[in-house]
Design a protein around this motif. Structure first.
Motif, PDB file in Angstrom:
ATOM      1  N   ASP A  54       0.854  -1.187   0.000  1.00 21.56           N
ATOM      2  CA  ASP A  54       0.000   0.000   0.000  1.00 21.56           C
ATOM      3  C   ASP A  54       0.889   1.236   0.000  1.00 21.56           C
ATOM      4  OD1 ASP A  54      -2.255   1.526   0.013  1.00 21.56           O
ATOM      5  OD2 ASP A  54      -2.701   1.280   2.143  1.00 21.56           O
ATOM      6  N   CYS A  55       0.451   2.260  -0.689  1.00 20.74           N
ATOM      7  CA  CYS A  55       1.179   3.526  -0.722  1.00 20.74           C
ATOM      8  C   CYS A  55       0.172   4.646  -0.934  1.00 20.74           C
ATOM      9  CB  CYS A  55       2.216   3.508  -1.847  1.00 20.74           C
ATOM     10  SG  CYS A  55       3.177   5.041  -1.972  1.00 20.74           S
ATOM     11  N   TYR A  56       0.176   5.644  -0.052  1.00 19.79           N
ATOM     12  CA  TYR A  56      -0.778   6.740  -0.190  1.00 19.79           C
ATOM     13  C   TYR A  56      -0.198   8.012   0.411  1.00 19.79           C
ATOM     14  CZ  TYR A  56      -1.882   5.467   4.671  1.00 19.79           C
ATOM     15  OH  TYR A  56      -1.803   5.171   6.013  1.00 19.79           O
ATOM     16  N   VAL A  57      -0.775   9.138   0.005  1.00 19.03           N
ATOM     17  CA  VAL A  57      -0.335  10.459   0.462  1.00 19.03           C
ATOM     18  C   VAL A  57      -1.377  11.022   1.408  1.00 19.03           C
ATOM     19  CG1 VAL A  57       0.298  12.801  -0.229  1.00 19.03           C
ATOM     20  CG2 VAL A  57       0.899  10.854  -1.695  1.00 19.03           C
ATOM     21  N   GLU A  58      -0.897  11.547   2.526  1.00 18.16           N
ATOM     22  CA  GLU A  58      -1.783  12.165   3.516  1.00 18.16           C
ATOM     23  C   GLU A  58      -1.123  13.444   3.998  1.00 18.16           C
ATOM     24  OE1 GLU A  58      -2.547  10.566   7.718  1.00 18.16           O
ATOM     25  OE2 GLU A  58      -4.249   9.768   6.575  1.00 18.16           O
TER      26      GLU A  58
ATOM     27  N   ILE B 146       4.068  10.737   2.806  1.00 19.18           N
ATOM     28  CA  ILE B 146       3.842   9.548   1.983  1.00 19.18           C
ATOM     29  C   ILE B 146       3.961   8.336   2.898  1.00 19.18           C
ATOM     30  CG2 ILE B 146       4.643   8.156   0.048  1.00 19.18           C
ATOM     31  CD1 ILE B 146       5.785  10.677  -1.201  1.00 19.18           C
ATOM     32  N   TRP B 147       2.918   7.510   2.941  1.00 20.70           N
ATOM     33  CA  TRP B 147       2.911   6.287   3.736  1.00 20.70           C
ATOM     34  C   TRP B 147       3.163   5.095   2.822  1.00 20.70           C
ATOM     35  CZ3 TRP B 147       1.770   5.787   9.073  1.00 20.70           C
ATOM     36  CH2 TRP B 147       1.419   6.979   9.717  1.00 20.70           C
TER      37      TRP B 147
END
Length: 205
Positions: free
Chosen positions: A41-45, A49-50
């Motif tokens: 999983d990779c996402y921007v918050e 970046i997680w």
């Protein structure tokens, strides 16, 4: 993110638990010299970046599962927070060769200043000949011509590392680093000095 480093002479036994070699009998290694990375999983918050992922040897269960945060600030600082754990059923006597990052800079960007143990190479089990202080060096000075090519130029108890090209590293706790003309693959595969081939970069570990 990597868990591999080129074995030293002192690693001549445990290296068969780490990686697979042509002279090896059996299938007991973690194949870390054939490292695979998987991102789940990779996402921007916001400014972060997680990444959730794992690393492990080819044809092996993941050795290390982790969550990484890359936090970006307006002053060009990037904070890296890594949290993870190794798998439980590791062979007796196994320990990670390395857990950290290896990347490249342009070849000419090989000069640096650091505050840590120096000015010669040192490791967790070989450092009493060094002292903590501020030192300057470059990739050429860090290279050690061991008869059998291997990991070299490591520095422990480091607080800060400033590459002359403008990239700097600090940590909440002490860290280790090495700067080399060669990447880990070249140091692992070569068996004699005349087989050493540089990738034409400054390799920072």
């Amino acid at each position: 993110l990597t868990a591999w480093r080129a074995p030293t002479d002192n690693d001549r036994k445990v290296r068969y638990l780490w990686g697979h070699y042509p002279d090896q009998n059996g299938w007991g290694s973690e194949n870390l010299n054939m490292l695979c990375s998987k991102i789940y999983d990779c996402y921007v918050e916001g400014n972060t970046i997680w990444v959730k992922g794992s690393i492990g040897g080819m044809a092996r269960m993941p050795l290390f599962r982790y969550t990484a945060q890359y936090v970006f600030y307006q002053d060009d600082m990037v904070q890296v927070i890594l949290d993870g754990e190794t798998k439980k059923n590791l062979a007796p006597g196994f320990y990670l060769p390395r857990l950290g990052f290896e990347f490249t800079l342009d070849k000419e960007n090989d000069s640096f200043t650091y505050f840590g143990r120096g000015d010669s190479e040192n490791y967790c089990d070989m450092h009493y000949h060094t002292k903590v202080g501020k030192f300057q060096s470059d990739a050429e000075k860090e290279y050690c011509e061991y008869i059998h090519p291997q990991e070299h130029g490591n520095h422990t108890k480091t607080k800060t590392l400033d590459m002359d090209c403008g990239v700097s590293f600090v940590a909440e706790e002490e860290f280790e680093f090495g700067v080399s003309k060669y990447n880990a693959e070249a140091l692992t595969e070569a068996t004699h000095l005349d087989e050493m081939v540089s990738n034409g970069k400054t390799n920072l570990r």
